[in-house]
Design an enzyme around this catalytic site. Structure first.
Site, PDB file in Angstrom:
ATOM      1  N   CYS A 157       0.752  -1.408  -0.028  1.00  0.00           N
ATOM      2  CA  CYS A 157      -0.004  -0.059  -0.244  1.00  0.00           C
ATOM      3  C   CYS A 157       0.767   1.221  -0.046  1.00  0.00           C
ATOM      4  CB  CYS A 157      -0.994  -0.018   1.242  1.00  0.00           C
ATOM      5  SG  CYS A 157      -0.090   0.253   2.706  1.00  0.00           S
ATOM      6  N   GLY A 158       2.203   1.138   0.249  1.00  0.00           N
ATOM      7  CA  GLY A 158       3.066   2.376   0.185  1.00  0.00           C
ATOM      8  C   GLY A 158       3.589   2.558   1.488  1.00  0.00           C
TER       9      GLY A 158
END
Length: 331
Positions: free
Chosen positions: A284-285
């Site tokens: 998701c980063g």
């Protein structure tokens, strides 16, 4: 008394006037102590990195030595080591199974476990939010909840960023709902180390996971369950009656935001099957390079703003205000 706190800024700003923090996050470290000499001996007593509180810069050689020793320990022992040796330690969690095992182990280990940080993207399943409350009540632990900056509700978020931002730009979405709130949490709470629930068996970028990492900002990341399999996690959950997300009994294998999570189908492989299905994406980063994520989000925003200005000019309504030089949220 346990607390459940949301941390957002509610001042009203437009996209063009939201300020940017011009300097990135820098953590101040002190150096390792030099090896001490044993009294009455000319030979120095070796102090290995695994034996000291990690307050200063850690070389690649020192980190490798720490990981070599931590790799021989059980998750419980790695957590014990982390509590003793890592500064300003918190646990970040989305209340997945591995994170829940960590919460349960820590509750048995100490009466003052590391506080929890939960990133509320505003797009979690209700079952996930219900689980947050179950954990808070069962373990009596503080949970600091961080949401996208200046947004308390989905309506406020979409008024600011538009609907389905994750479809328009995954980079900006990940930055806005995960990366920026996490960095804000670390700064406001004084976090210098975190416990994660990542495991090598989850695949993707996690396949080479080590017990201890140091990210681009200098943050220590402890991964006590790096070597555990899903079977070991599940066995612990069942044996200790640890609360779990109700969706896991409804065909979901891994749970994230509702718009990027599907039930696992026949033949789906991997422990995170159902997440970002049909997309070449596994993270998701949150655990990517912060500065690269920030730069990508800023670049995407500028491209969208220039396109919007071109469209306005073509319709005879040019925009005269200066082009903003940063992402929509404070960094």
């Amino acid at each position: 008394m346990a607390t459940y706190k949301a941390h957002t800024c509610m001042e009203k700003k437009t996209r063009q006037t939201i300020p940017i923090r011009k300097t990135p996050l820098h953590l101040n470290f002190i150096h390792y102590p030099h090896p001490k000499k044993k009294k009455g001996s000319a030979m120095p007593v070796e102090i290995t990195p695994v034996d000291v509180v990690l307050q200063g810069p850690v070389s690649e050689e020192e980190l490798a030595a720490i990981n070599e020793q931590l790799s021989s320990l059980s998750p419980y022992e790695v957590l014990q080591w982390g509590i003793k040796h890592l500064p300003a330690l918190y646990q970040t969690t989305a209340f997945g199974l591995t994170g829940l095992v960590g919460i349960d182990m820590l509750s048995k280990m100490t009466s003052t476990p590391p506080p929890l940080i939960f990133l509320d993207t505003l797009y979690h399943f209700q079952e996930t939010l219900d689980l947050v409350e179950q954990v808070r009540k069962r373990y009596g632990i503080d949970i600091a909840v961080y949401k996208p900056d200046a947004c308390e509700t989905v309506e406020q978020f979409e008024a600011r960023y538009g609907e389905k931002l994750w479809e328009m730009s995954e980079e900006v979405y990940d930055y806005v709902v995960k990366v920026e709130p996490a960095q804000r949490a670390y700064q406001e709470l004084g976090v210098r180390s975190i416990i994660t629930g990542r495991r090598a068996s989850q695949g993707g970028a996690r396949s080479t996971l080590q017990p201890l990492e140091i990210d681009a900002t200098g943050l220590f990341k402890l991964n006590p369950f790096a070597s555990w399999s899903f079977g070991q996690i599940k066995a612990y959950i069942d044996e200790h009656n640890v609360p779990r997300n109700a969706l896991l009994d409804q065909g979901y294998r891994s749970v994230g935001d509702w718009h990027s999570t599907q039930k696992s189908g026949d033949g789906d492989a991997g422990e995170r099957a159902g997440r970002w299905k049909g997309r070449n994406k596994t993270e998701c980063g949150l655990h990517k390079d912060y500065f690269k994520m920030k730069l990508a989000a800023k670049k995407k925003q500028r491209e969208e703003e220039l396109q919007f200005r071109d469209e306005a000019r073509a319709m005879g309504s040019p925009i005269d205000t200066p082009i903003s030089d940063g992402v929509y949220v404070s960094a």
